[in-house]
Write a protein that holds these residues in place. Structure first.
Motif, PDB file in Angstrom:
ATOM      1  N   LEU A 285      -0.109   2.758   9.116  1.00  0.00           N
ATOM      2  CA  LEU A 285      -1.180   2.070   8.399  1.00  0.00           C
ATOM      3  C   LEU A 285      -2.011   3.066   7.590  1.00  0.00           C
ATOM      4  CD1 LEU A 285      -2.349  -0.490  11.125  1.00  0.00           C
ATOM      5  CD2 LEU A 285      -0.992  -0.957   9.074  1.00  0.00           C
ATOM      6  N   GLN A 286      -2.282   4.232   8.235  1.00  0.00           N
ATOM      7  CA  GLN A 286      -3.024   5.247   7.497  1.00  0.00           C
ATOM      8  C   GLN A 286      -2.260   5.713   6.270  1.00  0.00           C
ATOM      9  OE1 GLN A 286      -3.907   8.345  10.301  1.00  0.00           O
ATOM     10  NE2 GLN A 286      -5.335   7.073  11.517  1.00  0.00           N
ATOM     11  N   ASP A 287      -0.969   5.952   6.494  1.00  0.00           N
ATOM     12  CA  ASP A 287      -0.158   6.370   5.346  1.00  0.00           C
ATOM     13  C   ASP A 287      -0.130   5.289   4.273  1.00  0.00           C
ATOM     14  OD1 ASP A 287       0.329   8.684   6.727  1.00  0.00           O
ATOM     15  OD2 ASP A 287       2.305   8.056   7.480  1.00  0.00           O
ATOM     16  N   LEU A 288       0.031   4.007   4.758  1.00  0.00           N
ATOM     17  CA  LEU A 288       0.032   2.908   3.789  1.00  0.00           C
ATOM     18  C   LEU A 288      -1.305   2.807   3.067  1.00  0.00           C
ATOM     19  CD1 LEU A 288       1.938   0.133   5.796  1.00  0.00           C
ATOM     20  CD2 LEU A 288       2.777   1.471   3.856  1.00  0.00           C
ATOM     21  N   ALA A 289      -2.419   3.020   3.815  1.00  0.00           N
ATOM     22  CA  ALA A 289      -3.736   2.959   3.181  1.00  0.00           C
ATOM     23  C   ALA A 289      -3.879   4.070   2.144  1.00  0.00           C
ATOM     24  CB  ALA A 289      -4.833   3.073   4.244  1.00  0.00           C
ATOM     25  N   VAL A 290      -3.419   5.262   2.543  1.00  0.00           N
ATOM     26  CA  VAL A 290      -3.477   6.374   1.598  1.00  0.00           C
ATOM     27  C   VAL A 290      -2.634   6.072   0.364  1.00  0.00           C
ATOM     28  CG1 VAL A 290      -2.890   8.803   1.237  1.00  0.00           C
ATOM     29  CG2 VAL A 290      -4.008   8.080   3.365  1.00  0.00           C
ATOM     30  N   LYS A 293      -4.379   3.430  -1.619  1.00  0.00           N
ATOM     31  CA  LYS A 293      -5.495   4.004  -2.371  1.00  0.00           C
ATOM     32  C   LYS A 293      -4.988   4.844  -3.533  1.00  0.00           C
ATOM     33  CE  LYS A 293      -8.750   2.211   0.081  1.00  0.00           C
ATOM     34  NZ  LYS A 293      -9.637   1.164  -0.531  1.00  0.00           N
ATOM     35  N   GLU A 294      -3.956   5.623  -3.232  1.00  0.00           N
ATOM     36  CA  GLU A 294      -3.393   6.427  -4.314  1.00  0.00           C
ATOM     37  C   GLU A 294      -2.832   5.520  -5.405  1.00  0.00           C
ATOM     38  OE1 GLU A 294      -0.552   8.958  -2.536  1.00  0.00           O
ATOM     39  OE2 GLU A 294      -2.019  10.358  -1.676  1.00  0.00           O
ATOM     40  N   LYS A 295      -2.201   4.397  -4.934  1.00  0.00           N
ATOM     41  CA  LYS A 295      -1.679   3.451  -5.910  1.00  0.00           C
ATOM     42  C   LYS A 295      -2.803   2.828  -6.736  1.00  0.00           C
ATOM     43  CE  LYS A 295       1.186  -0.702  -6.186  1.00  0.00           C
ATOM     44  NZ  LYS A 295       1.962  -1.697  -5.395  1.00  0.00           N
ATOM     45  N   GLU A 296      -3.864   2.419  -6.004  1.00  0.00           N
ATOM     46  CA  GLU A 296      -4.993   1.822  -6.710  1.00  0.00           C
ATOM     47  C   GLU A 296      -5.622   2.845  -7.661  1.00  0.00           C
ATOM     48  OE1 GLU A 296      -7.619   0.398  -3.750  1.00  0.00           O
ATOM     49  OE2 GLU A 296      -6.333  -1.303  -3.146  1.00  0.00           O
ATOM     50  N   LEU A 297      -5.711   4.099  -7.173  1.00  0.00           N
ATOM     51  CA  LEU A 297      -6.263   5.133  -8.038  1.00  0.00           C
ATOM     52  C   LEU A 297      -5.400   5.331  -9.274  1.00  0.00           C
ATOM     53  CD1 LEU A 297      -8.346   7.354  -8.564  1.00  0.00           C
ATOM     54  CD2 LEU A 297      -6.941   8.895  -7.154  1.00  0.00           C
ATOM     55  N   ALA A 298      -4.068   5.324  -9.026  1.00  0.00           N
ATOM     56  CA  ALA A 298      -3.157   5.473 -10.159  1.00  0.00           C
ATOM     57  C   ALA A 298      -3.293   4.291 -11.113  1.00  0.00           C
ATOM     58  CB  ALA A 298      -1.719   5.622  -9.655  1.00  0.00           C
ATOM     59  N   ILE A 299      -3.416   3.069 -10.490  1.00  0.00           N
ATOM     60  CA  ILE A 299      -3.562   1.871 -11.331  1.00  0.00           C
ATOM     61  C   ILE A 299      -4.865   1.952 -12.126  1.00  0.00           C
ATOM     62  CG2 ILE A 299      -3.922  -0.618 -11.266  1.00  0.00           C
ATOM     63  CD1 ILE A 299      -2.011  -0.706  -8.871  1.00  0.00           C
TER      64      ILE A 299
END
Length: 414
Positions: A285-290, A293-299
């Motif tokens: 879950l932590q990895d998925l959250a990271v 977040k990285e995906k959202e940041l990239a988006i």
């Protein structure tokens, strides 16, 4: 007169001459001075009942032994004469061949020594008498306990193993262990022993009581020993059963303990697995959250770039539109300016184009006027202009139209 199977010895008392006749026939003798003695050529003598052989054993007991002897007498006359001179009659011959039983004790004779006695008797009669000597020997035998002897089994006669010194007639052995023999008293006469039969010996009353008491006590002893062995075996069996049950109980307890240990270990393993799985899930879950977040940041970064690009494009598009508008306005202004300068030509061309379009579209049009017009209750005078006809107006108008059409058809038919 002589018969077959019988040997006759005729003694002449006047001369002392011995004549032997073995074949059947008639022979001459001196009357009143001759003695005839007959010997069966095969003698079978049986001693039983009151005539049984009385044997006195080494332990002073006495037994009555029924015996049957079968002898074959010599056939040659010289042997017959020698035998006759020695024994004088068949009765004396048979009595002299009786056995000597002093080498045995009464108990051992009646408890198993009979067969050995019979074997040794036949052997000595055929091969020669053993040279013997009197010797004091120690024997071990089962005897009745003395009166008053304490016994753990309780009162009553008991059997004991006792040692006793007795005088026995024993054979003298050679160096090789073979008994020494005297000359066979029968072989010098040519007598052969063909058969020796010994019947069931009868002990004297005292020996018989002793043997019966020992037999009964031995049987009781055997029974007691068997019962003791049975009880011991049963006790051992019960002990073994208890040991088996105890071992089974220990094994069951050990098995239950092992099962509980295994179950606890399994629970620990399951808990560890659950904890590891939860840890993995949390890490996932932590990895998925990271990642999210990285995906959202990239988006967001991509959207920011897109917005920047859109803004730049919008500015460029606005500039283009403005430039286009200005160019079109300048062109339109130039057109209107040119048209204003040539107004008559522009109107003539416009009317020409309108006429061309109108005539090309109206060439197939057919205009028909309506035959009937339904008006409202206000009538056709314009008093009810703008009011919709009612249902009653419509029904009334349709009825009138029907009558008019009917009248027209009738007229046309006429």
């Amino acid at each position: 007169m002589t018969d077959a199977g019988v040997t006759y010895v005729v003694q002449n008392n006047l001369t002392g001459q011995l004549d032997v006749h073995t074949a059947p026939g008639i022979h001459y003798i001196v009357p009143f001075f001759s003695t005839v003695t007959d010997y069966k050529q095969v003698i079978t003598s049986t001693f039983e009942a009151d005539e049984a052989v009385i044997a006195r054993f080494a332990d002073t007991y006495v037994g009555m032994i029924p015996v049957t002897f079968r002898f074959k007498l010599p056939a040659d006359p010289e042997g017959v004469r020698k035998m006759h001179r020695e024994f004088r009659s068949e009765t004396n011959l048979v009595k002299s061949l009786l056995m000597d039983a002093e080498r045995y004790t009464g108990e051992e004779f009646f408890q198993g020594g009979l067969n050995q006695f019979k074997t040794q008797l036949a052997d000595q009669l055929q091969n020669g008498i053993y040279l013997t000597e009197r010797r004091q020997v120690e024997i071990e035998q089962t005897d009745l306990a003395p009166v008053g002897l304490a016994s753990p089994d309780g009162p009553g006669p008991k059997l004991v193993r006792a040692k006793q010194l007795v005088w026995k007639t024993v054979p003298i052995l050679q160096d090789n262990g073979v008994p020494q023999r005297a000359e066979n008293p029968l072989s010098q006469y040519g007598i052969d022993v063909t058969q020796v039969l010994i019947g069931d010996p009868r002990p004297e009353p005292n020996l018989d009581r002793l043997l019966m008491d020992k037999k009964r006590l031995v049987a009781e002893r055997i029974k007691t020993v068997q019962e003791q062995e049975t009880s011991k075996a049963q006790a051992n069996t019960e002990q073994l059963k208890k040991e088996i049950e105890r071992t089974r109980a220990v094994q069951d307890a050990q098995r239950q303990k092992e099962l509980r240990t295994i179950e606890m270990q399994r629970e620990v393993d399951v808990a560890k697995q659950v904890a590891e799985r939860e840890t993995i899930e949390q890490r996932k879950l932590q990895d998925l959250a990271v990642i999210q977040k990285e995906k959202e940041l990239a988006i967001a970064r991509a959207e920011l770039d897109i917005q920047k690009a859109n803004a730049s494009a919008a500015r460029f598009q606005a500039d283009a539109i403005a430039a286009k508008g200005r160019a079109e306005a300048e062109v339109l202004a130039a057109k209107y300016k040119a048209k204003a300068q040539n107004k008559e030509i522009f109107l003539a061309e416009t009317q020409r184009d309108m006429a061309t379009a109108l005539y090309s579209n109206l060439k197939d049009f057919k205009v028909e006027m309506p035959q009937n017009v339904i008006v409202g209750a206000g009538g056709a005078d314009g008093g009810g202009a703008g009011r919709m006809p009612s249902n009653l107006d419509v029904i009334t108008s349709f009825s009138a139209l029907g009558l008019m059409e009917k009248a027209v058809r009738s007229k046309a038919a006429a």
